[in-house]
Design a protein around this motif. Structure first.
Motif, PDB file in Angstrom:
ATOM      1  N   LEU A   1     -11.264   5.626 -10.180  1.00 10.28           N
ATOM      2  CA  LEU A   1     -11.551   4.244 -10.568  1.00 10.28           C
ATOM      3  C   LEU A   1     -11.231   3.986 -12.037  1.00 10.28           C
ATOM      4  CD1 LEU A   1     -14.785   3.300  -8.591  1.00 10.28           C
ATOM      5  CD2 LEU A   1     -12.386   2.862  -8.012  1.00 10.28           C
ATOM      6  N   VAL A   2     -11.372   5.002 -12.875  1.00  8.42           N
ATOM      7  CA  VAL A   2     -10.994   4.849 -14.284  1.00  8.42           C
ATOM      8  C   VAL A   2      -9.489   4.599 -14.373  1.00  8.42           C
ATOM      9  CG1 VAL A   2     -10.868   5.986 -16.543  1.00  8.42           C
ATOM     10  CG2 VAL A   2     -12.902   6.260 -15.108  1.00  8.42           C
ATOM     11  N   HIS A   3      -8.724   5.338 -13.593  1.00 13.68           N
ATOM     12  CA  HIS A   3      -7.272   5.152 -13.578  1.00 13.68           C
ATOM     13  C   HIS A   3      -6.899   3.758 -13.057  1.00 13.68           C
ATOM     14  CE1 HIS A   3      -5.930   9.367 -14.410  1.00 13.68           C
ATOM     15  NE2 HIS A   3      -7.198   9.578 -14.083  1.00 13.68           N
ATOM     16  N   ALA A   4      -7.639   3.257 -12.084  1.00 14.05           N
ATOM     17  CA  ALA A   4      -7.387   1.915 -11.552  1.00 14.05           C
ATOM     18  C   ALA A   4      -7.725   0.844 -12.575  1.00 14.05           C
ATOM     19  CB  ALA A   4      -8.191   1.696 -10.268  1.00 14.05           C
ATOM     20  N   LEU A   5      -8.720   1.105 -13.404  1.00 17.06           N
ATOM     21  CA  LEU A   5      -9.170   0.148 -14.405  1.00 17.06           C
ATOM     22  C   LEU A   5      -8.186   0.004 -15.554  1.00 17.06           C
ATOM     23  CD1 LEU A   5     -11.479  -1.662 -15.533  1.00 17.06           C
ATOM     24  CD2 LEU A   5     -12.417   0.405 -16.579  1.00 17.06           C
ATOM     25  N   VAL A   6      -7.556   1.095 -15.952  1.00 17.69           N
ATOM     26  CA  VAL A   6      -6.628   1.068 -17.078  1.00 17.69           C
ATOM     27  C   VAL A   6      -5.445   0.164 -16.729  1.00 17.69           C
ATOM     28  CG1 VAL A   6      -5.059   2.490 -18.472  1.00 17.69           C
ATOM     29  CG2 VAL A   6      -7.302   3.378 -17.828  1.00 17.69           C
ATOM     30  N   PRO A   7      -5.102  -0.773 -17.614  1.00 19.66           N
ATOM     31  CA  PRO A   7      -3.988  -1.679 -17.308  1.00 19.66           C
ATOM     32  C   PRO A   7      -2.645  -0.930 -17.256  1.00 19.66           C
ATOM     33  CG  PRO A   7      -4.849  -2.112 -19.514  1.00 19.66           C
ATOM     34  CD  PRO A   7      -5.707  -1.059 -18.906  1.00 19.66           C
TER      35      PRO A   7
ATOM     36  N   LEU B   1      -4.050   0.057  -4.648  1.00 20.18           N
ATOM     37  CA  LEU B   1      -4.608  -0.331  -5.936  1.00 20.18           C
ATOM     38  C   LEU B   1      -5.543  -1.535  -5.818  1.00 20.18           C
ATOM     39  CD1 LEU B   1      -4.688   0.316  -8.930  1.00 20.18           C
ATOM     40  CD2 LEU B   1      -2.600  -1.042  -9.205  1.00 20.18           C
ATOM     41  N   GLU B   2      -5.191  -2.503  -5.004  1.00 12.39           N
ATOM     42  CA  GLU B   2      -6.057  -3.685  -4.860  1.00 12.39           C
ATOM     43  C   GLU B   2      -7.427  -3.296  -4.331  1.00 12.39           C
ATOM     44  OE1 GLU B   2      -4.157  -6.919  -2.765  1.00 12.39           O
ATOM     45  OE2 GLU B   2      -2.336  -6.687  -3.960  1.00 12.39           O
ATOM     46  N   ARG B   3      -7.473  -2.376  -3.377  1.00 10.96           N
ATOM     47  CA  ARG B   3      -8.767  -1.926  -2.833  1.00 10.96           C
ATOM     48  C   ARG B   3      -9.573  -1.202  -3.905  1.00 10.96           C
ATOM     49  NH1 ARG B   3     -13.157  -3.006  -0.840  1.00 10.96           N
ATOM     50  NH2 ARG B   3     -14.270  -1.323   0.182  1.00 10.96           N
ATOM     51  N   LEU B   4      -8.928  -0.372  -4.689  1.00 13.80           N
ATOM     52  CA  LEU B   4      -9.640   0.337  -5.753  1.00 13.80           C
ATOM     53  C   LEU B   4     -10.255  -0.638  -6.743  1.00 13.80           C
ATOM     54  CD1 LEU B   4      -7.161   3.243  -6.542  1.00 13.80           C
ATOM     55  CD2 LEU B   4      -9.257   3.334  -5.159  1.00 13.80           C
ATOM     56  N   ARG B   5      -9.515  -1.666  -7.090  1.00 17.24           N
ATOM     57  CA  ARG B   5     -10.020  -2.635  -8.067  1.00 17.24           C
ATOM     58  C   ARG B   5     -11.199  -3.435  -7.518  1.00 17.24           C
ATOM     59  NH1 ARG B   5      -4.215  -3.953 -10.812  1.00 17.24           N
ATOM     60  NH2 ARG B   5      -4.315  -2.226 -12.286  1.00 17.24           N
TER      61      ARG B   5
ATOM     62  N   SER C   1       4.414  -1.950   7.552  1.00 15.10           N
ATOM     63  CA  SER C   1       4.869  -3.278   7.959  1.00 15.10           C
ATOM     64  C   SER C   1       6.089  -3.729   7.153  1.00 15.10           C
ATOM     65  CB  SER C   1       3.736  -4.307   7.796  1.00 15.10           C
ATOM     66  OG  SER C   1       3.469  -4.514   6.416  1.00 15.10           O
ATOM     67  N   GLY C   2       6.528  -2.897   6.206  1.00 14.72           N
ATOM     68  CA  GLY C   2       7.686  -3.241   5.392  1.00 14.72           C
ATOM     69  C   GLY C   2       7.344  -3.995   4.119  1.00 14.72           C
ATOM     70  N   LYS C   3       6.053  -4.188   3.864  1.00 15.24           N
ATOM     71  CA  LYS C   3       5.599  -4.915   2.678  1.00 15.24           C
ATOM     72  C   LYS C   3       5.428  -3.940   1.517  1.00 15.24           C
ATOM     73  CE  LYS C   3       1.662  -7.621   1.091  1.00 15.24           C
ATOM     74  NZ  LYS C   3       0.313  -8.072   1.416  1.00 15.24           N
ATOM     75  N   ASP C   4       5.909  -4.326   0.327  1.00 18.04           N
ATOM     76  CA  ASP C   4       5.682  -3.524  -0.873  1.00 18.04           C
ATOM     77  C   ASP C   4       4.266  -3.782  -1.365  1.00 18.04           C
ATOM     78  OD1 ASP C   4       8.176  -2.317  -0.949  1.00 18.04           O
ATOM     79  OD2 ASP C   4       9.060  -3.888  -2.184  1.00 18.04           O
ATOM     80  N   ILE C   5       3.493  -2.711  -1.532  1.00 20.49           N
ATOM     81  CA  ILE C   5       2.105  -2.838  -1.975  1.00 20.49           C
ATOM     82  C   ILE C   5       1.912  -2.065  -3.284  1.00 20.49           C
ATOM     83  CG2 ILE C   5       1.136  -3.211   0.336  1.00 20.49           C
ATOM     84  CD1 ILE C   5       0.260  -0.219   0.258  1.00 20.49           C
ATOM     85  N   PRO C   6       1.069  -2.594  -4.185  1.00 25.12           N
ATOM     86  CA  PRO C   6       0.755  -1.849  -5.405  1.00 25.12           C
ATOM     87  C   PRO C   6      -0.104  -0.638  -5.062  1.00 25.12           C
ATOM     88  CG  PRO C   6       0.000  -4.152  -5.539  1.00 25.12           C
ATOM     89  CD  PRO C   6       0.448  -3.906  -4.139  1.00 25.12           C
ATOM     90  N   VAL C   7       0.271   0.509  -5.611  1.00 24.06           N
ATOM     91  CA  VAL C   7      -0.463   1.741  -5.350  1.00 24.06           C
ATOM     92  C   VAL C   7      -0.735   2.484  -6.650  1.00 24.06           C
ATOM     93  CG1 VAL C   7       0.433   2.050  -3.006  1.00 24.06           C
ATOM     94  CG2 VAL C   7       1.634   3.102  -4.934  1.00 24.06           C
ATOM     95  N   LEU C   8      -1.729   3.350  -6.584  1.00 25.52           N
ATOM     96  CA  LEU C   8      -2.042   4.285  -7.649  1.00 25.52           C
ATOM     97  C   LEU C   8      -1.820   5.679  -7.080  1.00 25.52           C
ATOM     98  CD1 LEU C   8      -3.396   4.875 -10.482  1.00 25.52           C
ATOM     99  CD2 LEU C   8      -5.506   5.150  -9.180  1.00 25.52           C
ATOM    100  N   LEU C   9      -0.970   6.452  -7.731  1.00 27.14           N
ATOM    101  CA  LEU C   9      -0.795   7.855  -7.376  1.00 27.14           C
ATOM    102  C   LEU C   9      -1.603   8.641  -8.386  1.00 27.14           C
ATOM    103  CD1 LEU C   9       2.430   6.536  -7.056  1.00 27.14           C
ATOM    104  CD2 LEU C   9       2.368   8.570  -5.667  1.00 27.14           C
TER     105      LEU C   9
END
Length: 123
Positions: free
Chosen positions: A114-120, A76-80, A47-55
């Motif tokens: 999920l550990v990677h998502a948790l780390v700030p 990333l938001e879903r993972l959190r 949709s052209g929106k920038d979203i936070p992601v975890l690679l």
């Protein structure tokens, strides 16, 4: 993103692949076929929106030889949302991780996702 000496930007994904290979090639740091790496960044969705992601490294890929195709890109938001105290079983977790993927053809994300998502985020 960092800067190269010539002032051009370095893509976080390119850096992740390079650092992963360096770490994975040192047997003092990573057992063959093991290890895990990730980076948080943003990607533009359809949709052209920038979203936070975890690679994050995909299951079954060797860090010493990993290429871009060996990483999974997840929302990333879903993972959190899946972080404790959300009770979730192993099979449910695997399903939720697949559902959080940005690209359907990505490898299965690491079980440590999920550990990677948790780390700030670290600068």
């Amino acid at each position: 993103m960092g800067d190269r000496e010539d002032g051009t930007l370095v893509d976080p994904f390119d850096e992740l692949v390079e650092v992963s290979r360096i770490l994975g090639s040192d047997p003092r740091l990573v057992l063959h076929g093991g290890g895990n790496t990730s980076v948080k960044t943003t990607r533009r969705d359809v949709s052209g929106k920038d979203i936070p992601v975890l690679l994050v490294k995909g299951s079954g890929h060797d860090l010493a030889t990993i290429g871009p195709e060996g990483f999974a890109t997840l929302r990333l938001e879903r993972l959190r949302e899946l972080l404790p105290p959300t009770p979730i079983g192993d099979l449910e977790l695997l399903n939720e991780l697949r559902c959080a993927l940005v690209f359907a053809d990505a490898p299965d994300p690491s079980v440590e996702t999920l550990v990677h998502a948790l780390v700030p985020n670290v600068a």
